[in-house]
Motif scaffolding. Structure first.
Motif, PDB file in Angstrom:
ATOM      1  N   VAL A  42      33.499  14.482  -2.396  1.00 16.92           N
ATOM      2  CA  VAL A  42      34.608  13.633  -1.645  1.00 16.92           C
ATOM      3  C   VAL A  42      33.924  12.693  -0.842  1.00 16.92           C
ATOM      4  CG1 VAL A  42      36.563  13.566  -0.012  1.00 16.92           C
ATOM      5  CG2 VAL A  42      36.320  15.224  -1.642  1.00 16.92           C
ATOM      6  N   ASP A  43      32.891  13.029   0.083  1.00 20.07           N
ATOM      7  CA  ASP A  43      32.424  12.127   1.026  1.00 20.07           C
ATOM      8  C   ASP A  43      31.551  10.884   0.436  1.00 20.07           C
ATOM      9  OD1 ASP A  43      33.494  13.621   3.290  1.00 20.07           O
ATOM     10  OD2 ASP A  43      31.559  14.669   3.638  1.00 20.07           O
ATOM     11  N   ALA A  44      30.795  11.247  -0.735  1.00 18.08           N
ATOM     12  CA  ALA A  44      29.983  10.464  -1.245  1.00 18.08           C
ATOM     13  C   ALA A  44      30.934   9.487  -2.219  1.00 18.08           C
ATOM     14  CB  ALA A  44      29.159  11.098  -2.283  1.00 18.08           C
ATOM     15  N   LEU A  45      32.047   9.944  -2.506  1.00 17.80           N
ATOM     16  CA  LEU A  45      32.918   8.993  -3.391  1.00 17.80           C
ATOM     17  C   LEU A  45      33.335   7.963  -2.291  1.00 17.80           C
ATOM     18  CD1 LEU A  45      34.711  11.435  -5.887  1.00 17.80           C
ATOM     19  CD2 LEU A  45      33.463   9.489  -6.498  1.00 17.80           C
ATOM     20  N   LEU A  46      34.019   8.315  -1.135  1.00 15.96           N
ATOM     21  CA  LEU A  46      34.523   7.507  -0.374  1.00 15.96           C
ATOM     22  C   LEU A  46      33.525   6.749   0.467  1.00 15.96           C
ATOM     23  CD1 LEU A  46      36.747  10.005   1.836  1.00 15.96           C
ATOM     24  CD2 LEU A  46      37.500   8.495   0.210  1.00 15.96           C
ATOM     25  N   GLU A  47      32.309   7.206   0.401  1.00 19.61           N
ATOM     26  CA  GLU A  47      31.172   6.108   1.026  1.00 19.61           C
ATOM     27  C   GLU A  47      30.928   5.157   0.046  1.00 19.61           C
ATOM     28  OE1 GLU A  47      28.079   8.797   2.132  1.00 19.61           O
ATOM     29  OE2 GLU A  47      29.064   9.431   3.816  1.00 19.61           O
ATOM     30  N   ALA A  48      31.110   5.383  -1.359  1.00 19.72           N
ATOM     31  CA  ALA A  48      30.716   4.442  -2.503  1.00 19.72           C
ATOM     32  C   ALA A  48      31.811   3.547  -2.732  1.00 19.72           C
ATOM     33  CB  ALA A  48      30.432   5.134  -3.669  1.00 19.72           C
ATOM     34  N   GLY A  49      32.902   3.610  -2.005  1.00 17.45           N
ATOM     35  CA  GLY A  49      34.143   2.670  -2.058  1.00 17.45           C
ATOM     36  C   GLY A  49      35.341   3.194  -2.713  1.00 17.45           C
ATOM     37  N   ALA A  50      35.298   4.499  -3.081  1.00 20.18           N
ATOM     38  CA  ALA A  50      36.566   5.071  -3.507  1.00 20.18           C
ATOM     39  C   ALA A  50      37.765   4.931  -2.619  1.00 20.18           C
ATOM     40  CB  ALA A  50      36.533   6.651  -3.729  1.00 20.18           C
ATOM     41  N   LEU A  51      39.011   4.493  -3.313  1.00 25.69           N
ATOM     42  CA  LEU A  51      40.197   4.177  -2.401  1.00 25.69           C
ATOM     43  C   LEU A  51      40.586   5.515  -1.905  1.00 25.69           C
ATOM     44  CD1 LEU A  51      41.966   1.671  -4.721  1.00 25.69           C
ATOM     45  CD2 LEU A  51      40.355   1.180  -3.065  1.00 25.69           C
ATOM     46  N   GLY A  52      40.374   6.611  -2.512  1.00 26.09           N
ATOM     47  CA  GLY A  52      40.636   8.117  -2.055  1.00 26.09           C
ATOM     48  C   GLY A  52      39.849   8.940  -2.986  1.00 26.09           C
ATOM     49  N   ALA A  53      39.857  10.097  -2.375  1.00 25.56           N
ATOM     50  CA  ALA A  53      39.177  11.321  -2.925  1.00 25.56           C
ATOM     51  C   ALA A  53      39.757  12.662  -2.378  1.00 25.56           C
ATOM     52  CB  ALA A  53      37.619  10.995  -2.849  1.00 25.56           C
ATOM     53  N   ARG A  54      39.644  13.580  -3.471  1.00 28.95           N
ATOM     54  CA  ARG A  54      40.231  15.013  -2.931  1.00 28.95           C
ATOM     55  C   ARG A  54      39.688  15.899  -4.007  1.00 28.95           C
ATOM     56  NH1 ARG A  54      44.582  16.917  -6.108  1.00 28.95           N
ATOM     57  NH2 ARG A  54      45.414  18.230  -4.251  1.00 28.95           N
ATOM     58  N   MET A  55      39.479  17.139  -3.417  1.00 28.83           N
ATOM     59  CA  MET A  55      39.542  18.260  -4.340  1.00 28.83           C
ATOM     60  C   MET A  55      40.540  18.583  -5.088  1.00 28.83           C
ATOM     61  SD  MET A  55      38.929  22.410  -3.482  1.00 28.83           S
ATOM     62  CE  MET A  55      40.210  22.444  -3.062  1.00 28.83           C
ATOM     63  N   THR A  56      40.698  18.799  -6.426  1.00 28.33           N
ATOM     64  CA  THR A  56      41.674  19.134  -7.351  1.00 28.33           C
ATOM     65  C   THR A  56      41.591  20.693  -7.799  1.00 28.33           C
ATOM     66  OG1 THR A  56      43.232  18.643  -9.353  1.00 28.33           O
ATOM     67  CG2 THR A  56      40.758  18.415  -9.604  1.00 28.33           C
ATOM     68  N   GLY A  57      42.613  21.252  -7.975  1.00 33.44           N
ATOM     69  CA  GLY A  57      42.618  22.806  -8.368  1.00 33.44           C
ATOM     70  C   GLY A  57      42.704  23.648  -7.021  1.00 33.44           C
ATOM     71  N   GLY A  58      42.503  24.913  -7.412  1.00 28.95           N
ATOM     72  CA  GLY A  58      42.990  25.835  -6.442  1.00 28.95           C
ATOM     73  C   GLY A  58      41.797  26.134  -5.359  1.00 28.95           C
ATOM     74  N   GLY A  59      40.928  25.613  -5.558  1.00 31.05           N
ATOM     75  CA  GLY A  59      39.719  25.733  -4.435  1.00 31.05           C
ATOM     76  C   GLY A  59      38.674  26.672  -4.759  1.00 31.05           C
ATOM     77  N   PHE A  60      37.674  26.638  -3.517  1.00 30.20           N
ATOM     78  CA  PHE A  60      36.593  27.170  -3.561  1.00 30.20           C
ATOM     79  C   PHE A  60      35.415  27.115  -4.815  1.00 30.20           C
ATOM     80  CE2 PHE A  60      40.376  29.896  -2.187  1.00 30.20           C
ATOM     81  CZ  PHE A  60      40.188  29.878  -0.807  1.00 30.20           C
ATOM     82  N   GLY A  61      35.732  25.558  -5.093  1.00 25.90           N
ATOM     83  CA  GLY A  61      34.684  25.254  -6.266  1.00 25.90           C
ATOM     84  C   GLY A  61      35.511  24.293  -7.304  1.00 25.90           C
ATOM     85  N   GLY A  62      34.898  24.054  -8.284  1.00 27.37           N
ATOM     86  CA  GLY A  62      35.604  23.050  -9.243  1.00 27.37           C
ATOM     87  C   GLY A  62      35.279  21.722  -9.115  1.00 27.37           C
ATOM     88  N   CYS A  63      36.421  20.820  -9.210  1.00 24.31           N
ATOM     89  CA  CYS A  63      36.364  19.434  -9.509  1.00 24.31           C
ATOM     90  C   CYS A  63      36.909  18.641  -8.251  1.00 24.31           C
ATOM     91  CB  CYS A  63      37.148  18.975 -10.749  1.00 24.31           C
ATOM     92  SG  CYS A  63      36.360  19.302 -12.294  1.00 24.31           S
ATOM     93  N   VAL A  64      36.404  17.442  -8.353  1.00 22.37           N
ATOM     94  CA  VAL A  64      36.881  16.532  -7.294  1.00 22.37           C
ATOM     95  C   VAL A  64      37.483  15.354  -8.191  1.00 22.37           C
ATOM     96  CG1 VAL A  64      35.966  14.939  -5.523  1.00 22.37           C
ATOM     97  CG2 VAL A  64      35.694  17.297  -5.155  1.00 22.37           C
ATOM     98  N   ILE A  65      38.351  14.471  -7.611  1.00 28.84           N
ATOM     99  CA  ILE A  65      38.715  13.348  -8.280  1.00 28.84           C
ATOM    100  C   ILE A  65      38.478  12.104  -7.051  1.00 28.84           C
ATOM    101  CG2 ILE A  65      40.254  14.477  -9.941  1.00 28.84           C
ATOM    102  CD1 ILE A  65      42.673  13.550  -8.258  1.00 28.84           C
ATOM    103  N   GLY A  66      38.150  11.190  -7.589  1.00 32.03           N
ATOM    104  CA  GLY A  66      38.236   9.743  -6.816  1.00 32.03           C
ATOM    105  C   GLY A  66      38.878   8.629  -7.370  1.00 32.03           C
ATOM    106  N   LEU A  67      39.657   8.143  -6.779  1.00 30.86           N
ATOM    107  CA  LEU A  67      40.523   6.722  -7.313  1.00 30.86           C
ATOM    108  C   LEU A  67      39.387   5.591  -6.981  1.00 30.86           C
ATOM    109  CD1 LEU A  67      42.855   5.461  -8.538  1.00 30.86           C
ATOM    110  CD2 LEU A  67      43.999   5.262  -6.454  1.00 30.86           C
TER     111      LEU A  67
END
Length: 370
Positions: free
Chosen positions: A304-329
């Protein structure tokens, strides 16, 4: 032979709100599972299940769920056989069948490979046998397969979007009534992309931690005198928090209530064609999961931090947590640069290399020509 395909899903926003009778906003993915159903030969008397991802077929006698030999078959096959067991219990004379499944949804990434499997099988069996199940009956069947035949306590979001998703749209789901509505998600028209980073982080303590949060939310609702935390609105939040003296429960309530409010805000923005403006809400969702619900891990926070620093308009973990995927717009022109930024951040942190790809809202379950 009857062939259906059902997709996996990404949840755009709305995490851990489903079992609180709240709101979620997922969309169907292009990856999915294909199920092929055919009537067995005349001398067969059972059900045969094959998977392109598994080495051996599974052959069982026909039965209802109560009489099924669930302990004697691998877990993956229960997602397929569950529909047959439950239909039998509901009075359907399910004949000897052969079912083949083939999935390209990454397993363990939080993209709901299980719902894709269950929904493709249920639609193919319904079609092959001419049962004519309506949308509500199909949803109930697929959710019951996961809850009762497999023993996975899912809230139903994954099955709803896998069955009802629409290309170019997210699916706004009310998890109390299970009413759904397609919401425009025009990525191409706004030169934006949803970049997915599969962190490949192992799901640490996810089962026990998930259960703890679910029971904590239920206890908070009980103390607040409401049926579910969905009944606490954003305007009610401060007063509700003042009534709780348990800091952990306060954090859970704050996440669920603000997350429901974020879903409603994102839906309003998308309805108004303001896709770029949802970015800050996605980031706020991640911070709530990190700080209040406490379900993130270093890999997802790093992504999430890397995506935001690279210019993503927003970013978040998706799914139940404790691992898995992150999405960035992210702006479509910045996908490669943002992907490289995540890879560098993971390398610097000593994490395994993530898998990155873009996701577009795709069609829900649909029939293929045999």
């Amino acid at each position: 032979m009857t062939i259906w395909r059902a997709p996996g899903r990404i949840n755009l926003v709305g995490e851990h709100t489903d079992y609180n009778d709240g709101f979620v906003l997922p969309f169907a993915l292009e990856v999915g599972c294909t199920a092929s159903v055919s009537t067995a030969s005349d001398d067969a008397d059972g059900w045969t299940v094959r998977s392109a991802q598994q080495p051996e077929p599974v052959v069982v006698r026909r039965s209802g769920l109560a009489d099924a030999d669930r302990a004697d078959v691998p877990e993956w096959s229960r997602y397929v056989l569950g529909a047959l067991w439950l239909l039998t219990d509901r009075g359907v004379d399910v004949p000897p069948l052969e079912i083949e499944v083939d999935s390209d949804v990454p397993s363990g990434a939080g993209l709901s490979s299980s719902a894709a499997l269950v929904c493709s099988v249920a639609r193919a069996v319904d079609d092959h046998l001419g049962l004519g199940l309506d949308d509500d009956a199909l949803f109930a069947l697929t959710r019951d397969v996961e809850n009762d035949a497999v023993g996975a306590p899912t809230g139903g979001m994954d099955q709803l979007v896998s069955l009802r998703g629409e290309a170019g749209h997210a699916l706004f789901c009310d998890m109390r009534s299970h009413a759904t509505r397609s919401v425009p998600l025009d990525l191409a028209g706004t030169d934006l992309a949803v970049l997915v980073a599969d962190t490949r982080a192992p799901h640490r303590h996810s089962d026990g931690e998930y259960g703890a949060r679910r029971s904590g939310c239920e206890e908070a609702a009980r103390r607040l005198g409401v049926d579910a935390l969905r009944d606490v609105t954003a305007d009610d939040l401060d007063a509700a928090l003042d009534r709780l003296d348990d800091e952990e429960l306060r954090r859970y309530v704050r996440h669920v209530v603000t997350e429901d409010d974020r879903v409603l805000s994102v839906v309003r923005l998308l309805d108004d064609g303001r896709l770029a403006d949802i970015g800050p809400l996605l980031t706020a969702s991640h911070r709530s999961m990190r700080d209040d619900f406490r379900i993130t891990v270093p890999e997802v926070d790093t992504a999430v931090d890397a995506l935001l620093e690279a210019g993503a308009l927003g970013a978040r973990m998706t799914g139940g947590g404790f691992g898995g995927c992150v999405i960035g717009l992210v702006p479509a022109r910045s996908v490669d640069a943002a992907s490289d930024a995540v890879r560098r951040a993971f390398a610097d942190a000593g994490f395994a290399e993530p898998d990155l790809f873009t996701a577009r809202p795709a069609q829900g379950a649909h029939r293929l020509e045999g």
